[in-house]
Structure formats: C-alpha cells, structure tokens
Write a protein that holds these residues in place. Structure first.
Motif, PDB file in Angstrom:
ATOM      1  N   TYR A  30       0.811  -1.220   0.000  1.00 20.87           N
ATOM      2  CA  TYR A  30       0.000   0.000   0.000  1.00 20.87           C
ATOM      3  C   TYR A  30       0.845   1.270   0.000  1.00 20.87           C
ATOM      4  O   TYR A  30       0.316   2.372  -0.195  1.00 20.87           O
ATOM      5  N   GLY A  43      -7.459  -5.078  -7.118  1.00 18.94           N
ATOM      6  CA  GLY A  43      -7.787  -4.769  -5.739  1.00 18.94           C
ATOM      7  C   GLY A  43      -7.995  -5.964  -4.846  1.00 18.94           C
ATOM      8  O   GLY A  43      -8.345  -5.812  -3.672  1.00 18.94           O
ATOM      9  N   THR A  90      -4.666   3.750   1.007  1.00 17.24           N
ATOM     10  CA  THR A  90      -5.617   3.202   0.039  1.00 17.24           C
ATOM     11  C   THR A  90      -5.019   1.936  -0.554  1.00 17.24           C
ATOM     12  O   THR A  90      -3.796   1.808  -0.688  1.00 17.24           O
ATOM     13  N   VAL A  91      -5.884   1.017  -0.901  1.00 19.53           N
ATOM     14  CA  VAL A  91      -5.428  -0.243  -1.497  1.00 19.53           C
ATOM     15  C   VAL A  91      -5.309  -0.048  -3.008  1.00 19.53           C
ATOM     16  O   VAL A  91      -6.304   0.265  -3.673  1.00 19.53           O
ATOM     17  N   PRO A  92      -4.129  -0.224  -3.570  1.00 19.61           N
ATOM     18  CA  PRO A  92      -3.965  -0.060  -5.023  1.00 19.61           C
ATOM     19  C   PRO A  92      -4.615  -1.200  -5.799  1.00 19.61           C
ATOM     20  O   PRO A  92      -4.841  -2.288  -5.261  1.00 19.61           O
ATOM     21  N   LYS A  93      -4.922  -0.951  -7.045  1.00 18.33           N
ATOM     22  CA  LYS A  93      -5.493  -2.000  -7.896  1.00 18.33           C
ATOM     23  C   LYS A  93      -4.478  -3.106  -8.179  1.00 18.33           C
ATOM     24  O   LYS A  93      -4.818  -4.284  -8.223  1.00 18.33           O
ATOM     25  N   GLU A  94      -3.231  -2.710  -8.399  1.00 22.91           N
ATOM     26  CA  GLU A  94      -2.182  -3.668  -8.707  1.00 22.91           C
ATOM     27  C   GLU A  94      -0.990  -3.380  -7.800  1.00 22.91           C
ATOM     28  O   GLU A  94      -0.563  -2.231  -7.685  1.00 22.91           O
ATOM     29  N   ALA A  95      -0.457  -4.395  -7.159  1.00 25.15           N
ATOM     30  CA  ALA A  95       0.705  -4.198  -6.282  1.00 25.15           C
ATOM     31  C   ALA A  95       1.278  -5.544  -5.874  1.00 25.15           C
ATOM     32  O   ALA A  95       0.609  -6.589  -5.964  1.00 25.15           O
ATOM     33  N   GLU A 113      -4.194  -8.012  -7.569  1.00 21.93           N
ATOM     34  CA  GLU A 113      -4.692  -7.716  -8.911  1.00 21.93           C
ATOM     35  C   GLU A 113      -6.158  -7.322  -8.812  1.00 21.93           C
ATOM     36  O   GLU A 113      -6.941  -7.993  -8.116  1.00 21.93           O
TER      37      GLU A 113
END
Length: 598
Positions: A97, A511, A484-489, A509
C-alpha cells in the motif's frame, strides 16, 4: 508419544539396526512424525525422515480475498504464534500500500512482539524442553548421569539458588518442580504484556496496516513496564541456571556436542523495525532491514554471507522434493521482476501455485505435506537447507557477526558475541550477560540460545518503552496512518516468528489477492528431502546423532532424538484447513498432544 519398533534381519538391514518412529513427537501439536533407523551396536541414528500429516491450504483460499483481511486470516494459521503471522502480513501490506506507520505505532508493535518472544520462549523452554532434562527423565534414560549430577555443585548457585545440578533437574519436574511452576506464573505476566500492546493473544485485535489501534497512554506503558521488570529479574536466574545445566551435559557425557549437530547453515529474516529508518519501500529494503534490532542474515560455516533482505528475498526457492504436491512450472507467472528490476524465479513464493496431490506415504518417493524451502547460494549454486536454530540461535548468530546492533546501552553486537545489559531490579543488581558464538550448531546450543534471547527480548522492550514514552511526552500520540489499497501491487514482509524465519509474499490484482504465500519456520526446519536429495534440517540433525541413552532397544525412549528435534522448537498448526470450492470449507481438528508419558 507413541513409539513403534520394527526389527528386520535381512542382509540389507542387519539385526542390530532397529526401525523406530515417534509419531506424534511434539508436545504442542501432534502432527509431526520422526521415523528413524537406529544402529544400537554403533550407538547412532543411521537414517531419519520427518513427516507431517497437515496440509496448509492458506495459499489456496487466500485468493480473491480483500488484502486488508490478510493479517486477520493468516493469524489463524497457528494458535501459538498467530501474532507473528499478523505482524508479518501487516509488514507485507505496508509495502504493497506504500504506507508508513507513525513511530509510536511501530514502537507499540515492537513491544507486542517482544512480549510474544518472552512468553513463548519461556513456556517452551521451561515447561516443554525442560522436561527432557528434568530429574524424572534423566533417571529413566541416564541414571548414571543423575548420580553424577547429585554430586556436582552448580557453579552459579548464588544466582539461581540451586545447590547441585540434580537440584536444577528436580526443579524442572513437571507440575512438582518449583522452577517449572515459577515459569508458568511468568508466562501469565508475559501474556498480559502482549495483550496491553496488541489487544488479544494470540490473534491480535489492534494490528492494522498503517499502524495499530492501541490507545497509547503513559499508564499503558507503565503497566507494561511493571510486568517487564519482574521478567527482567527472572532472567537473572534463568540464564545462569541453563548455563550450568547445559555445560554439565557436555562434562558428564563426552561427545554430547554431536547430538543434533549439523553444519552451520542458519537463516534469520530480522526482527523489530526501527521507525526512524523503516519506510517499507522495497527499494530501500536493504537499508531498513539492516537497521532492525535483530539483524537479518545467512550464516554458512560461521561466515555471514549476506545481511541484505533483497538478497534473501531473491534467493528463496520452494522445491517440492518428497512432498505431496505437483510442480507449477506450467502455471502462470505472477511476478517477472522485483521493484529493483531483479528477475524473479518461477519457484519463488511470489510465483508459486499450490497444487496438492494426496497420496500414500512412501519414504522412497513422497512422504510429507511439508515442501522444501531452500535458499540459493549464488557463490556455489547450491540450494541450502537453512535452519533457524529454533529461532534464537540464528538470530543471535547473525546479529553477533554483523556487529551492527547497538541499543542505548541495553544491547551491543560485537562481531563475535552479543552483550545484553539488564538494569537493577527490586532484588537483584544490574547484570550483563554475553552470548558468545558457540563452536557448534547443535541441540544444547539451540536450547541455550533460547534462554539468552529471552533476555535479549527484554532488553529490546526496555529500549522501546523509553522510545514510546518519548513520543508521548513530545505530543506525538498518533498510532496509525491512512492508506488506500492499489489495484495492482506486490508486497513482501520479513519477520521472525518465535521459532525462526517468517515471510509473507502477496500479489494484488484488481484490488484483490491474486497470490499469497506465507512461509513460517516449520516448512524450513521440517522440510523433507528436496529434488537434489538434500535432507531437511530435522532429518539432517537426527541422522548420525549418537545415542547416549542407557536403555536398550526394548526400553528405548529416544531421549537424544527428542532433545534434537525439540531444540528446534517444533510446532505445526493444530488443524487441517482445506478449500473445497466456493463457500465450502472442510476443517479436521487434531487434539493437542503433549507427548504422552515422560
């Protein structure tokens, strides 16, 4: 403890070689089996296999979950060190995050984990391992040793209060020994300390990515400190007592250093973050990793190969070997390169796909649910079967060799030792203990390190309490940062569970969790023979161990084998969790097993 004896007299297996198994062997959870062949003429173990009946399906049913739930879910992997998993998962999420907790939140987390080390090491060392060295056990397995112990004065009697070594052994008798009972009382204080910081033991209620929900007050840390100082005073008794006991076994049984001995192949992933340095960015991971209060590292034959968390991460390989799984070589690749551009291997946890294949146990092919984690040493090209030394041995060894840690007069790493200063307490003066790198990685030194690391954890806690109170006095009382939670990480967390190395690797992937793999110390220590035929640490440490027990095959208790395996602090989860499909889960719970009769 169940012991099965099988004698065979074929030319391949001469009459003096006896098959024996202990299944279950642990005093915590009954899912570890040790199968051996013992040559009673040569008085040694000639073959050993480590097995587990547990399938860990977390990597399967974590997929598709909200990543913010991962620390609550993975905490349930274990009912003993669940907070270590929650902490490691929080570290993983912080990286994914891109969030840095406030300093006070980090100090609180450190204090909770320090309390967990103190709690778990205390109860395991005194109430589980200690039974293997108690008067009742020694009387049944080595009566001549007990006779000598009765006549041997304890060198540190003035520090711990026991006149002879036999008096120490009597104090360890379960439920009747006074030291055994005193340790049980101390475990209550340490658990209370943990709950003050993390809300609940063993599944924390106040840990979150970005920090903690604990309300930080002067009273909170005062309550912790009151309990901590009682534990500090207890440590001034514990370390001299165990030094006397373990040193006696070397003297009474010449050659006992060979029991549980294996090549020095130690791994430590580091513990206790320094909030002034740690930002959880993968690109700076080497810097904040080396700033940990327990230095990460890999030791091969007393050489510190690396202290780089990036190197440690890149070298992890999950090999199947003799386990009940199918290879995922033809499955998708989740991560090609790390954030620094380094290539990621197909058998790295970020790319693992768990494909269970249940089958009948066969020691010639596959015989366990435990995979074979290894670390690729680029210098030799070998996949090393690292062990954790039960946790403390590797932690102290890497920290000592690195010579980095220097905590405000409480702890000092010297390059060949670790000095631990414990301040004056109600009844005892200030004391400095020094753990020195031993000549062997064996059963007794794993146990000895466990005593010293309890004092180490107490000293770290004293340092962190001072730092936390400093934050409050300065008005910096925030304990959590928004994110915030990223969409891709992707993220990875490195920590030390009580028993040793702990890592969590996550891929996000859309979220949601696309891949998640936790690797606690048990898969490393209890791993089976890998694809190269290399035995796992339990297997390697038991194989070729000499037998000093005075009983013959008909009344054999296997105490030297017990001491070897338990020196690693073996712990396997107490339930099988298997994902069967959407909204379906099967749970088969195994009752805790305490090893049966003494």
């Amino acid at each position: 403890m169940s012991t099965q004896v099988k004698r065979e007299g074929s030319p391949i297996q001469p009459p003096q070689v006896v098959e024996m198994s202990w299944d279950p062997i642990t005093r915590i959870v009954g899912s570890l089996g040790i199968y051996t062949k013992i040559d009673f003429k040569q008085r040694k173990v000639v073959e050993c296999y480590s097995t587990s009946s547990i399938f860990r399906g977390y990597s399967i049913f974590m997929k598709g979950k909200d990543p913010r739930d991962s620390h609550f879910i993975t905490s349930r992997i274990c009912g003993i060190c669940g907070d270590n998993h929650a902490t490691c998962s929080v570290y993983t999420q912080n990286m994914a995050y891109g969030v840095k907790p406030p300093n006070l939140g980090e100090w609180i987390l450190n204090l909770g984990e320090a309390a967990e080390y103190m709690f778990d090491h205390n109860i395991f060392q005194e109430n589980l391992v200690g039974v293997d060295f108690c008067e009742q056990m020694v009387r049944e397995t080595n009566p001549s040793v007990l006779e000598r112990a009765e006549k041997t004065p304890a060198p540190h009697a003035d520090a711990h209060g026991y006149r002879t070594i036999a008096d120490i052994m009597r104090s360890l008798n379960p439920f009747t020994g006074d030291f055994y009972r005193e340790a049980l009382q101390m475990s209550r204080l340490t658990r209370e300390k943990f709950c003050l910081m993390e809300g609940r033991h063993v599944h924390p209620s106040t840990l979150y990515p970005g920090g903690v929900g604990t309300v930080a007050t002067v009273q909170l840390f005062t309550d912790y400190l009151v309990r901590l100082m009682k534990y500090v005073e207890f440590m001034k008794k514990v370390i001299p007592l165990h030094d006397d006991l373990f040193d006696f076994f070397y003297q009474a049984l010449p050659g006992y250093e060979k029991v549980g001995q294996r090549e020095v192949l130690l791994g430590c992933w580091g513990s206790f973050q320094d909030p002034d340095v740690c930002d959880y960015d993968y690109r700076t991971m080497d810097k904040w990793g080396r700033a940990m209060f327990v230095t990460p590292g890999i030791v091969v034959d007393n050489e510190l190969v690396t202290t780089s968390l990036v190197d440690i991460n890149l070298g992890i390989r999950i090999l199947l070997g003799s386990s009940y799984y199918q290879d995922w070589e033809n499955e998708r690749t989740f991560v090609d390169r790390d954030p620094l551009g380094n290539p990621i291997d197909k058998h790295h946890p970020w790319n693992q796909t768990t494909i269970p294949r249940p089958q009948k146990r066969d020691f010639q092919t596959n015989y366990s649910w435990v995979m074979s984690p290894r670390w690729l040493d680029k210098r030799s090209g070998k996949h090393l079967a690292l062990d954790t030394g039960g946790g403390p041995l590797a932690r102290l060894w890497t920290t000592a060799l690195a010579g980095i840690v220097d905590l405000g007069g409480y702890i000092k790493a010297t390059g060949n030792s670790v000095k631990i200063r414990l301040p004056k307490t109600a009844l005892k003066p200030e004391v400095e203990f020094e753990w020195k790198i031993p000549p062997w990685s064996n059963a007794l030194e794993r146990d000895r390190a466990r005593s010293y690391f309890q004092a180490y954890s107490a000293a770290v806690a004293l340092y962190c309490v001072e730092k936390a109170l400093g934050e409050i006095r300065a008005g910096r009382t925030k304990t959590w940062s928004d994110f915030t939670v990223p969409k891709e990480a992707i993220g990875c967390g490195f920590h030390e569970a009580v028993r040793g190395v702990l890592s969590h690797h996550m891929v996000i992937e859309n979220g949601k969790i696309a891949n998640y793999h936790p690797y606690p110390p048990t898969p490393w220590n209890a791993s089976v023979r890998d694809i190269y035929g290399t035995p796992g640490p339990y297997e390697d440490a038991v194989q070729n161990t000499p037998i000093f027990e005075e009983n013959g095959p008909d009344n054999f208790k296997g105490i030297d084998i017990m001491r070897t395996v338990r020196s690693f602090d073996p712990c396997l989860p107490c339930g099988v969790h298997m994902y069967l499909g959407k909204d379906k889960e099967l749970q088969v719970v195994h009752s805790p097993t305490f090893g049966g009769a003494l």
